[in-house]
Design an enzyme around this catalytic site. Structure first.
Site, PDB file in Angstrom:
ATOM      1  N   LYS A 165       0.848  -1.197   0.000  1.00 29.16           N
ATOM      2  CA  LYS A 165       0.000   0.000   0.000  1.00 29.16           C
ATOM      3  C   LYS A 165       0.886   1.250   0.000  1.00 29.16           C
ATOM      4  O   LYS A 165       2.089   1.152   0.256  1.00 29.16           O
ATOM      5  CB  LYS A 165      -0.919  -0.029   1.223  1.00 29.16           C
ATOM      6  CG  LYS A 165      -0.185  -0.008   2.565  1.00 29.16           C
ATOM      7  CD  LYS A 165      -1.138  -0.255   3.728  1.00 29.16           C
ATOM      8  CE  LYS A 165      -0.414  -0.274   5.056  1.00 29.16           C
ATOM      9  NZ  LYS A 165      -1.308  -0.694   6.158  1.00 29.16           N
ATOM     10  N   TYR A 209      14.867  30.480   4.173  1.00 30.30           N
ATOM     11  CA  TYR A 209      13.690  31.270   4.538  1.00 30.30           C
ATOM     12  C   TYR A 209      13.719  31.700   6.002  1.00 30.30           C
ATOM     13  O   TYR A 209      14.274  30.993   6.849  1.00 30.30           O
ATOM     14  CB  TYR A 209      12.426  30.427   4.344  1.00 30.30           C
ATOM     15  CG  TYR A 209      11.979  30.290   2.914  1.00 30.30           C
ATOM     16  CD1 TYR A 209      11.547  31.410   2.189  1.00 30.30           C
ATOM     17  CD2 TYR A 209      11.962  29.042   2.294  1.00 30.30           C
ATOM     18  CE1 TYR A 209      11.118  31.266   0.870  1.00 30.30           C
ATOM     19  CE2 TYR A 209      11.530  28.888   0.996  1.00 30.30           C
ATOM     20  CZ  TYR A 209      11.107  30.003   0.288  1.00 30.30           C
ATOM     21  OH  TYR A 209      10.690  29.873  -0.993  1.00 30.30           O
TER      22      TYR A 209
HETATM   23  C1  LIG Z   1      -0.667  -1.722   6.853  1.00 33.67           C
HETATM   24  C2  LIG Z   1      -1.247  -2.971   7.280  1.00 33.67           C
HETATM   25  C3  LIG Z   1      -0.441  -4.114   7.449  1.00 33.67           C
HETATM   26  C4  LIG Z   1       1.069  -4.087   7.343  1.00 33.67           C
HETATM   27  O1  LIG Z   1       1.603  -3.643   8.556  1.00 33.67           O
HETATM   28  P1  LIG Z   1       3.176  -3.596   8.836  1.00 33.67           P
HETATM   29  O2  LIG Z   1       3.272  -3.223  10.258  1.00 33.67           O
HETATM   30  O3  LIG Z   1       3.753  -2.573   7.936  1.00 33.67           O
HETATM   31  O4  LIG Z   1       3.686  -4.955   8.550  1.00 33.67           O
HETATM   32  C5  LIG Z   1      -1.060  -5.310   7.718  1.00 33.67           C
HETATM   33  N1  LIG Z   1      -2.403  -5.372   7.860  1.00 33.67           N
HETATM   34  C6  LIG Z   1      -3.207  -4.300   7.747  1.00 33.67           C
HETATM   35  C7  LIG Z   1      -4.660  -4.443   7.919  1.00 33.67           C
HETATM   36  C8  LIG Z   1      -2.655  -3.052   7.463  1.00 33.67           C
HETATM   37  O5  LIG Z   1      -3.443  -1.987   7.347  1.00 33.67           O
END
Ligand SMILES: *Cc1c(COP(=O)(O)O)cnc(C)c1O
Length: 709
Positions: A362, A587
Site C-alpha cells: 500500500k 527562509y
Molecule cells: C498496513 C497494514 C499491514 C502491514 O503492517 P506492517 O506493520 O507494515 O507490517 C497489515 N495489515 C493491515 C490491515 C494493514 O493496514
C-alpha cells in the site's frame, strides 16, 4: 557480472556463423573447407544461442524456490514477439520465393509451429517449444530427470537428422515418417537439451581448463560430420553426437573468460540473425542492377562479406534507434533487488508452517514504488499482495502484477465495478456495507475484517453479523482477518492485549470451523511475525519489514537485525557557495553563520519527501561523511554545511541509505521527526524516480533496470 562478457562477444560470432551457413563463403576455396565451416563450426551457433537462453531463463524455474516462472514467461513473450515481427517481415519475400504455393491451413500451421515461417527462423519456435516443454516437465519432474528426457529427445532428433540413413535401415524408420508429417526436420529436438545445458552451467562451478577438451571434442565432431558425409546418410546436418559435449566445453571456456560485458552485442546479434536473409536478397538485387554479379554473387567470400556488412548496418541502425533509459533525475530512489530478495528469504524463514507471505504494498509500497517492487516480488514467487485502496490495486494490475490483490481499506460501493474489472479482493467492514455490495447483484470476491480490539475497521469478533454475511449470495467470502495494534512493544501490558486479540480471533475461527465454513484466516503483520510467529494463519501481511526496517529504531533494532534496507534516496548537489559570518541561509532568517562556511544546496525538498521537521536537525551523507542541514527545508531544496569537505556541484547526497561506512536509516529520520519510518517512507514524493538496481551497483554507473515506478 564479468563472466557474461565473453558470451556477449560470442553472440556476434555465432550470428556471423549463421550467415555463413546461408552463403557458403568458402565454396570457392574448396568443398571440404566450406563443409567444415558451414556444417561443423557453424553448427555450434544455434545450440550456443539456446544454451545462453537456458543459462539466463531456467535457473529460477528449476533451482529457485517456488518454481518461479517469471523469467520464462518474459522470455516466451519476447521470443514470440520477435518471431511475430520476423514472420510479418518475411511474408513478402516468402510470397515472392513461392514458399506459400499450394499452402493449406494445416501446412501453414506446421510451418509456423515447427519449421519456422521462413527457413532460418525455426530457431525461434524451437526455443519456445523447448521452454514450454521444460516448464511442463518441471511441474512433476526434478531437473535431473528433465535433463535425461532432453537427452532422449536429442537422440530421437539425431535419428531424423544426420543419422537418418542408418535409421532407415532399421524398423525405427517408419516412426520418423510420422514425425516428418508434423515437422520437416527433427532439429527442433535439440532445443530442450541445450536449454537444460544452459541451466546446468548456471548451477555448476565453471570447469577449469576447458580449452583442450573443447579442441578435442571439436575435432571429433568434425570427423563425425565428415564420416557421415562420406557415408551419405545425412537427411539434414545440424545434429551430431559430439555436438553437445563440444558445446559444453565451448560454453565453459566463454564463462571462464574475464572480460567486460558488452550488452549492445546482444541485440546486434539478434538483428543480424533476423535480417540476414533479406540482406542476401538485397545484395543479389543490387548485383543484378549494377551488373556486378561476378564480384558480388559468384565470388562467395565477397558475397558473404557484403551480406555481413549489410546486416551489420541494420544492426547499427537498430542500436542507434533503441530506446535507452532516460538519465537519472536530480532526486532519485534506488531499490536494491538483492536486499529485497534477502528480506523475502529472511521473512519466509520465520513463517510458521502453512503460512504464506502477503506483502503489503500500500501507499506505493511504503513510498518505494509499488509496481517495480511488486514485479520483483512476482519474480521471487510471491502470489498474494495487499494494498489500501482500489486505485492502488488497479495500478498494480496495469503494471502487469499477477496473483491475488486484497484491498485492506474502504472502497465506496460506487467503485465496486473497478474491483471486479481489475480482479481485486475487497475487504468488507460491516454488515451494512456487506448488504450494500450484495445488493449490487454482481459477484465480488471479499475478505471480512474482524475487530478484535483496535476499534478500526470490521465487525466485532463476537458479533452474529459475521455469520449473517456468509448468507449473502453475491459475496464470495474467501477470507477473514484481524489486525494487531499493540504487537510492536514487548512490555506485559501490550503482550496481554495482543493475547486477548489473538484469543478473540481464534474463538471466531473455531466457530467458523464448527459451522463448516472454510476460508483463509490471517492476523500477523510485521511485528506480529517477529514477536508472535506461533499465532500462525494462512498469510502474514508483512509491510514495513519487507523494506528492511521496522517502524522505530530504539525498541526494534535487534528484531530487524537480519533485514537489509531496500531503499536509497539521494539527490544531486546543485551548487556550493561560501557564506560569511553574520549572513543568513534560507527562509525566515532561519540560520545565521557564525564563521566562514561552505554551504551546499541539495536538489530535493519537502515536495520530494524530505520532512520539513528535519530542518536544523537532519544530516545527509556526502562522500561517506555526514553533513548537517542548515536553515529551513524548502519545497525544492535544502542546504547543508560542507565546510572543509571538498564538495562540488554534481556530487550526490544520500538522504536515506548508506555511503561508505556511514548509514542514515529511515528510523533515524523518524526519531528526529517524532514519527515512524512508515510515515517517512509513505511521504516520499512522486518527484524522485524509482528504479530497481542489481548486484549492489548504483544507478549513476548505469547498472539499472528500465523498470520504473
Ligand atoms: C498496513 C497494514 C499491514 C502491514 O503492517 P506492517 O506493520 O507494515 O507490517 C497489515 N495489515 C493491515 C490491515 C494493514 O493496514
Amino acid at each position: 557480472m564479468k563472466k557474461y562478457g565473453a558470451l556477449d562477444r560470442f553472440r556476434l560470432i555465432a550470428a556471423l556463423l549463421v550467415v555463413s551457413v546461408h552463403t557458403s563463403p568458402l565454396a570457392g576455396v574448396s568443398p571440404i573447407a566450406d563443409f567444415v565451416l558451414t556444417r561443423a563450426v557453424a553448427r555450434l551457433a544455434v545450440p550456443f544461442f539456446m544454451t545462453v537462453t537456458g543459462f539466463f531463463v531456467l535457473p529460477e524455474l528449476l533451482y529457485g524456490d517456488g518454481k518461479n516462472c517469471g523469467r520464462l514467461a518474459a522470455s516466451l513473450k519476447k521470443t514470440g514477439l520477435i518471431y511475430l515481427i520476423s514472420v510479418i517481415l518475411y511474408l513478402p519475400l516468402g510470397l515472392y520465393a513461392g514458399h506459400y504455393n499450394g499452402i493449406t491451413p494445416l501446412k501453414a500451421l506446421k510451418m509456423l509451429i515447427f519449421d519456422g515461417a521462413f527457413y532460418h527462423l525455426w530457431y525461434l519456435p524451437a526455443v519456445m517449444l523447448g521452454l514450454s516443454l521444460i516448464w511442463l516437465l518441471s511441474r512433476f519432474m526434478r531437473p535431473g530427470a528433465i535433463f535425461a528426457a532432453a537427452i532422449f529427445l536429442y537422440i530421437v532428433g539425431l535419428g531424423g537428422d544426420s543419422y537418418y540413413g542408418l535409421i532407415t535401415l532399421t524398423p525405427l524408420g517408419g516412426i520418423y515418417g510420422a514425425i516428418f508429417a508434423f515437422s520437416s526436420y527433427t532439429r527442433i529436438f535439440m532445443a530442450p537439451l541445450f536449454l537444460m545445458m544452459g541451466a546446468a552451467a548456471a548451477k555448476m562451478k565453471t570447469v577449469k581448463k576447458p580449452l583442450p577438451l573443447f579442441v578435442d571434442l571439436f575435432a571429433a565432431m568434425t570427423a563425425e560430420a565428415l564420416v557421415l558425409r562420406s557415408l551419405d546418410v545425412q537427411r539434414h546436418d545440424s545434429m551430431y553426437i559430439f555436438l553437445p559435449p563440444c558445446l559444453w566445453f565451448l560454453f565453459q571456456l566463454l564463462l571462464g573468460m574475464d572480460v567486460k560485458p558488452l550488452p549492445c552485442l546482444r541485440s546486434a546479434s539478434m538483428v543480424i540473425y533476423i535480417v540476414h536473409p533479406a540482406a542476401i536478397v538485397a545484395v543479389r538485387l543490387a548485383a543484378e542492377l549494377t551488373g556486378l554479379e561476378t564480384l558480388l554473387v559468384e565470388n562467395a567470400l565477397v558475397h558473404y562479406l557484403a551480406v555481413c556488412a549489410l546486416s551489420g548496418i541494420a544492426a547499427v541502425i537498430w542500436l542507434l534507434a533503441e530506446k535507452r533509459p532516460d538519465p537519472p533525475g536530480r532526486s532519485r530512489i534506488e531499490l536494491d533487488a538483492g536486499a529485497l530478495a534477502h528480506n523475502v528469504e529472511a521473512l519466509r524463514e520465520r513463517l510458521p508452517d502453512g503460512c504464506l507471505l502477503m506483502p503489503v504494498v500500500k501507499a506505493d509500497a511504503y513510498g518505494h514504488g509499488a509496481v517495480p517492487i511488486s514485479k520483483e516480488l512476482n519474480r521471487l514467487g510471491i502470489r498474494a499482495f495487499a494494498v489500501a485502496t482500489v486505485e492502488e490495486g488497479a495500478r498494480l494490475r496495469r503494471g502487469g502484477i499477477r496473483g491475488d490483490i486484497l484491498i485492506l481499506g474502504y472502497t465506496p460501493p460506487r467503485q465496486i465495478g473497478l474491483v471486479r474489472r481489475y480482479r481485486l479482493i475487497q475487504t468488507v467492514t460491516d454488515l451494512d456495507y456487506a448488504r450494500e455490495l450484495n445488493a449490487l447483484g454482481r459477484k465480488v470476491r471479499v475478505h471480512l475484517a474482524v475487530d478484535t480490539g483496535m476499534n478500526r475497521l470490521g465487525e466485532r469478533a463476537d458479533s452474529e453479523n459475521i455469520f449473517e454475511m456468509f448468507g449473502l449470495k453475491h459475496l464470495k467470502i474467501e477470507g477473514v482477518f484481524t489486525h494487531l495494534c499493540a504487537d510492536d512493544r514487548p512490555e506485559t501490558k501490550f503482550a496481554d492485549f495482543t493475547a486477548g486479540q489473538t484469543e478473540r480471533f481464534a474463538r471466531l475461527c473455531d466457530e467458523l470451523e464448527k459451522r463448516k465454513i472454510k476460508v483463509k484466516k490471517h492476523i500477523l503483520n510485521s511485528y506480529g511475525l517477529f514477536r508472535y510467529p506461533e499465532i500462525g494463519g494462512d498469510y502474514a501481511r508483512v509491510g514495513i519489514a519487507l523494506y528492511g526496517v521496522l517502524s522505530d529504531g530504539p525498541t526494534t533494532a535487534e528484531l530487524a537485525a537480519d533485514l537489509k534496507p531496500v531503499l536509497t534516496f539521494r539527490a544531486d548537489i546543485a551548487q556550493v557557495k561560501t557564506v560569511l559570518p553574520g549572513e543568513n541561509v534560507g527562509y525566515g532568517l532561519g540560520f545565521t553563520a557564525e564563521r566562514v562556511m561552505e554551504v551546499a544546496v541539495v536538489a530535493a525538498g519537502y515536495a520530494d519527501g524530505v520532512p520539513r521537521a528535519l530542518s536544523g536537525r537532519g544530516e545527509v551523507l556526502i562522500k561517506g561523511r555526514r553533513a548537517p542541514m542548515v536553515g529551513l527545508i524548502c519545497m525544492d531544496q535544502f542546504m547543508v554545511d560542507v565546510t572543509g569537505m571538498d564538495v562540488r556541484a554534481g556530487d550526490s547526497a544520500v538522504i536515506i541509505g548508506s555511503d561508505g561506512e556511514e548509514r542514515i536509516t529511515a528510523c533515524e529520520l523518524a526519531d528526529k521527526c517524532g514519527t515512524v519510518a512508515n510515515e517517512i517512507f509513505s511521504r516520499l514524493g512522486s518527484r524522485p524516480e524509482r528504479r530497481i538496481v542489481r548486484g549492489g551497483k548504483n544507478w549513476e554507473k548505469g547498472f539499472c533496470d528500465t523498470d520504473r515506478a
